[in-house]
Design a protein around this motif. Structure first.
Motif, PDB file in Angstrom:
ATOM      1  N   VAL A 183       0.866  -1.435   0.008  1.00  0.00           N
ATOM      2  CA  VAL A 183       0.107   0.084  -0.112  1.00  0.00           C
ATOM      3  C   VAL A 183       0.898   1.175  -0.112  1.00  0.00           C
ATOM      4  O   VAL A 183       2.006   1.081   0.523  1.00  0.00           O
ATOM      5  CB  VAL A 183      -0.884  -0.031   1.156  1.00  0.00           C
ATOM      6  N   GLY A 184       0.518   2.471  -0.530  1.00  0.00           N
ATOM      7  CA  GLY A 184       1.261   3.620  -0.480  1.00  0.00           C
ATOM      8  C   GLY A 184       0.483   4.800  -0.894  1.00  0.00           C
ATOM      9  O   GLY A 184      -0.782   4.920  -1.253  1.00  0.00           O
ATOM     10  N   LEU A 185       1.308   5.938  -0.869  1.00  0.00           N
ATOM     11  CA  LEU A 185       0.703   7.227  -1.124  1.00  0.00           C
ATOM     12  C   LEU A 185       0.632   7.380  -2.725  1.00  0.00           C
ATOM     13  O   LEU A 185       1.318   6.946  -3.271  1.00  0.00           O
ATOM     14  CB  LEU A 185       1.371   8.282  -0.395  1.00  0.00           C
ATOM     15  N   GLY A 186      -0.369   8.005  -3.307  1.00  0.00           N
ATOM     16  CA  GLY A 186      -0.739   8.084  -4.747  1.00  0.00           C
ATOM     17  C   GLY A 186       0.213   9.411  -5.256  1.00  0.00           C
ATOM     18  O   GLY A 186       1.119  10.138  -4.606  1.00  0.00           O
ATOM     19  N   GLU A 187      -0.195   9.450  -6.634  1.00  0.00           N
ATOM     20  CA  GLU A 187       0.834  10.488  -7.449  1.00  0.00           C
ATOM     21  C   GLU A 187       0.552  11.944  -6.891  1.00  0.00           C
ATOM     22  O   GLU A 187       1.372  12.717  -7.247  1.00  0.00           O
ATOM     23  CB  GLU A 187       0.508  10.419  -8.985  1.00  0.00           C
ATOM     24  N   SER A 188      -0.502  12.183  -6.407  1.00  0.00           N
ATOM     25  CA  SER A 188      -0.927  13.566  -5.874  1.00  0.00           C
ATOM     26  C   SER A 188      -0.329  13.981  -4.670  1.00  0.00           C
ATOM     27  O   SER A 188      -0.377  15.154  -4.301  1.00  0.00           O
ATOM     28  CB  SER A 188      -2.580  13.535  -5.671  1.00  0.00           C
ATOM     29  N   VAL A 189       0.362  13.013  -3.974  1.00  0.00           N
ATOM     30  CA  VAL A 189       1.136  13.459  -2.663  1.00  0.00           C
ATOM     31  C   VAL A 189       2.273  13.827  -2.915  1.00  0.00           C
ATOM     32  O   VAL A 189       3.469  12.757  -3.463  1.00  0.00           O
ATOM     33  CB  VAL A 189       0.931  12.356  -1.777  1.00  0.00           C
ATOM     34  N   ALA A 190       2.855  14.697  -2.420  1.00  0.00           N
ATOM     35  CA  ALA A 190       4.425  15.245  -2.391  1.00  0.00           C
ATOM     36  C   ALA A 190       4.962  14.992  -3.794  1.00  0.00           C
ATOM     37  O   ALA A 190       6.018  14.519  -3.902  1.00  0.00           O
ATOM     38  CB  ALA A 190       5.194  14.334  -1.273  1.00  0.00           C
ATOM     39  N   PRO A 204       3.384  -2.822 -10.600  1.00  0.00           N
ATOM     40  CA  PRO A 204       2.137  -2.354 -10.285  1.00  0.00           C
ATOM     41  C   PRO A 204       0.950  -3.361  -9.910  1.00  0.00           C
ATOM     42  O   PRO A 204       0.250  -3.039  -9.043  1.00  0.00           O
ATOM     43  CB  PRO A 204       1.675  -1.564 -11.712  1.00  0.00           C
ATOM     44  N   ASP A 205       1.052  -4.659 -10.213  1.00  0.00           N
ATOM     45  CA  ASP A 205       0.123  -5.413  -9.930  1.00  0.00           C
ATOM     46  C   ASP A 205       0.341  -5.958  -8.470  1.00  0.00           C
ATOM     47  O   ASP A 205      -0.730  -6.825  -7.841  1.00  0.00           O
ATOM     48  CB  ASP A 205       0.295  -6.784 -10.570  1.00  0.00           C
ATOM     49  N   ARG A 206       1.274  -5.553  -7.654  1.00  0.00           N
ATOM     50  CA  ARG A 206       1.322  -5.890  -6.268  1.00  0.00           C
ATOM     51  C   ARG A 206       0.998  -4.612  -5.403  1.00  0.00           C
ATOM     52  O   ARG A 206       0.866  -4.677  -4.214  1.00  0.00           O
ATOM     53  CB  ARG A 206       2.992  -6.008  -5.914  1.00  0.00           C
ATOM     54  N   ILE A 207       0.735  -3.641  -6.037  1.00  0.00           N
ATOM     55  CA  ILE A 207       0.025  -2.523  -5.278  1.00  0.00           C
ATOM     56  C   ILE A 207      -1.406  -2.444  -5.010  1.00  0.00           C
ATOM     57  O   ILE A 207      -2.229  -2.346  -5.980  1.00  0.00           O
ATOM     58  CB  ILE A 207       0.362  -1.148  -5.864  1.00  0.00           C
ATOM     59  N   ALA A 208      -1.721  -2.985  -3.736  1.00  0.00           N
ATOM     60  CA  ALA A 208      -3.249  -3.359  -3.391  1.00  0.00           C
ATOM     61  C   ALA A 208      -4.069  -2.111  -3.136  1.00  0.00           C
ATOM     62  O   ALA A 208      -5.360  -2.104  -3.343  1.00  0.00           O
ATOM     63  CB  ALA A 208      -3.321  -4.130  -2.178  1.00  0.00           C
ATOM     64  N   LEU A 209      -3.282  -1.079  -2.792  1.00  0.00           N
ATOM     65  CA  LEU A 209      -4.209   0.314  -2.285  1.00  0.00           C
ATOM     66  C   LEU A 209      -3.067   1.459  -2.199  1.00  0.00           C
ATOM     67  O   LEU A 209      -2.208   1.283  -1.834  1.00  0.00           O
ATOM     68  CB  LEU A 209      -4.626   0.015  -0.791  1.00  0.00           C
ATOM     69  N   SER A 210      -3.880   2.464  -2.769  1.00  0.00           N
ATOM     70  CA  SER A 210      -3.240   3.814  -3.181  1.00  0.00           C
ATOM     71  C   SER A 210      -4.018   4.642  -2.326  1.00  0.00           C
ATOM     72  O   SER A 210      -5.357   4.765  -2.425  1.00  0.00           O
ATOM     73  CB  SER A 210      -2.955   4.180  -4.521  1.00  0.00           C
ATOM     74  N   LEU A 211      -3.332   5.700  -1.493  1.00  0.00           N
ATOM     75  CA  LEU A 211      -4.001   6.551  -0.667  1.00  0.00           C
ATOM     76  C   LEU A 211      -3.772   8.093  -0.691  1.00  0.00           C
ATOM     77  O   LEU A 211      -2.509   8.099  -1.479  1.00  0.00           O
ATOM     78  CB  LEU A 211      -4.138   6.016   0.791  1.00  0.00           C
ATOM     79  N   ASN A 212      -4.536   8.994  -0.156  1.00  0.00           N
ATOM     80  CA  ASN A 212      -3.966  10.265  -0.436  1.00  0.00           C
ATOM     81  C   ASN A 212      -3.460  10.896   0.991  1.00  0.00           C
ATOM     82  O   ASN A 212      -3.326  12.292   1.142  1.00  0.00           O
ATOM     83  CB  ASN A 212      -4.990  11.241  -0.988  1.00  0.00           C
ATOM     84  N   GLY A 213      -3.476   9.935   2.051  1.00  0.00           N
ATOM     85  CA  GLY A 213      -3.174  10.726   3.337  1.00  0.00           C
ATOM     86  C   GLY A 213      -2.438   9.562   4.343  1.00  0.00           C
ATOM     87  O   GLY A 213      -2.692   8.347   4.107  1.00  0.00           O
ATOM     88  N   VAL A 214      -1.615   9.823   5.313  1.00  0.00           N
ATOM     89  CA  VAL A 214      -0.734   9.183   5.875  1.00  0.00           C
ATOM     90  C   VAL A 214      -1.635   8.275   7.164  1.00  0.00           C
ATOM     91  O   VAL A 214      -1.295   7.152   7.286  1.00  0.00           O
ATOM     92  CB  VAL A 214       0.308   9.902   6.824  1.00  0.00           C
ATOM     93  N   ALA A 215      -2.659   9.171   7.588  1.00  0.00           N
ATOM     94  CA  ALA A 215      -3.466   8.386   8.525  1.00  0.00           C
ATOM     95  C   ALA A 215      -4.121   7.285   7.912  1.00  0.00           C
ATOM     96  O   ALA A 215      -3.995   6.198   8.583  1.00  0.00           O
ATOM     97  CB  ALA A 215      -4.446   9.334   9.159  1.00  0.00           C
TER      98      ALA A 215
END
Length: 294
Positions: A183-190, A204-215
């Motif tokens: 899991v990781g932060l998306g293109e819009s972050v930093a 890319p197929d191993r990335i289960a979830l992309s988010l826009n915030g650390v919490a």
């Protein structure tokens, strides 16, 4: 007809929000009220101020002229407000602080509580936001901001380095990390820094979830959705998480305490910045991730 100051402000909000729906929300009025008000302003001036499109409102030549004046007026009002606060030498009044959302649950609240006990006449307003608020407009007076270099129009101090490392759920076992789900932060972050970090380590197929915030990222790792990078101040303190490696140098950033240069002489701004800087000293090893792998 001579437009009022409120008319200029209203037109600027419509332009900034690209239409009446966003403007009404920002001003706390309903859409029909905003529609009638814009119509009344245009009728009194005798010219249309916006062209209406499906994608939003675009200012006409007359609207652009009005916006230019409104922008200057807003800058003058903001400058006056900063000057007044900057000259204040009393520990009374409101102090607006902005910080990333995740900071509220890690270290910030005890620092605010201690400051409030010491200075009960200062009313604190905390604005938790992932986006960068504009200190020139006094969206906030003081900002806690993770950055590799703050805006040159701001003044302040570097509090500490911020280390990042990879974490997984504490109850799981892990093999080769590149084969794990991530899991990781998306293109819009930093500016895409974290997205590029993941792209260099996993397909890319191993990335289960992309988010826009650390919490949210911390909760995703703790839930076992995947492994991912987190600030050590958060990952090491969370018993649900397990660190999987050393600090990642390419994700290193700094934590800054910033204010606008016009506010640096304000007694309550100075007192708050001094208080936070002193409180941060014993926390530096935690932020820098010196605890190591668990």
């Amino acid at each position: 007809m001579q437009a009022s100051w409120d008319d200029f402000r209203f037109v600027k909000v419509v332009a900034d929000r690209q239409g009446l729906t966003g403007a009404a929300e920002a001003l706390g009025i309903d859409h029909s009220t905003a529609f009638r008000r814009l119509g009344a302003i245009e009728k009194a001036l005798g010219v249309p101020l916006f062209e209406r499109h499906r994608g939003g409102y675009t200012a006409t030549a007359a609207g652009q002229a009005m916006l230019a004046v409104a922008t200057r007026m807003e800058a003058d009002v903001d400058g006056f407000s900063r000057e007044v606060v900057g000259r204040s030498d009393v520990m009374v009044g409101e102090l607006r602080i902005t910080a990333p959302t995740s900071f509220a649950g890690t270290f910030l609240m005890p620092i605010l509580a201690d400051f409030s006990r010491r200075h009960p006449a200062v009313r604190l307003e905390l604005i938790l936001a992932e986006e960068t608020l504009n200190l020139s407009r006094r969206d906030a007076d003081v900002a806690l901001r993770a950055s590799r270099g703050p805006d040159e129009t701001l003044v302040g101090r570097r509090l500490t380095g911020v280390g990042w490392a990879l974490y997984g759920a504490a109850g799981q076992t892990f093999g080769r990390l590149g084969d794990e789900r991530w899991v990781g932060l998306g293109e819009s972050v930093a500016g895409g820094l974290f997205a590029r970090f993941l792209a260099r380590r996993v397909s890319p197929d191993r990335i289960a979830l992309s988010l826009n915030g650390v919490a949210g990222l911390r909760e995703a790792v703790a839930a076992g959705i995947g492994i991912g990078p987190l600030p050590c101040i958060e990952g090491d303190a969370d018993a649900r998480l397990r660190r999987l490696g050393d600090v990642e140098p390419e994700l290193h950033t700094d934590l800054w305490l910033l204010t606008h240069q016009d506010l640096r002489r304000s007694a309550r701004v100075r007192a708050f910045m001094d208080h936070v800087a002193a409180a941060m000293l014993p926390l530096r090893p935690l932020f820098e991730g010196r605890g190591g792998i668990t």
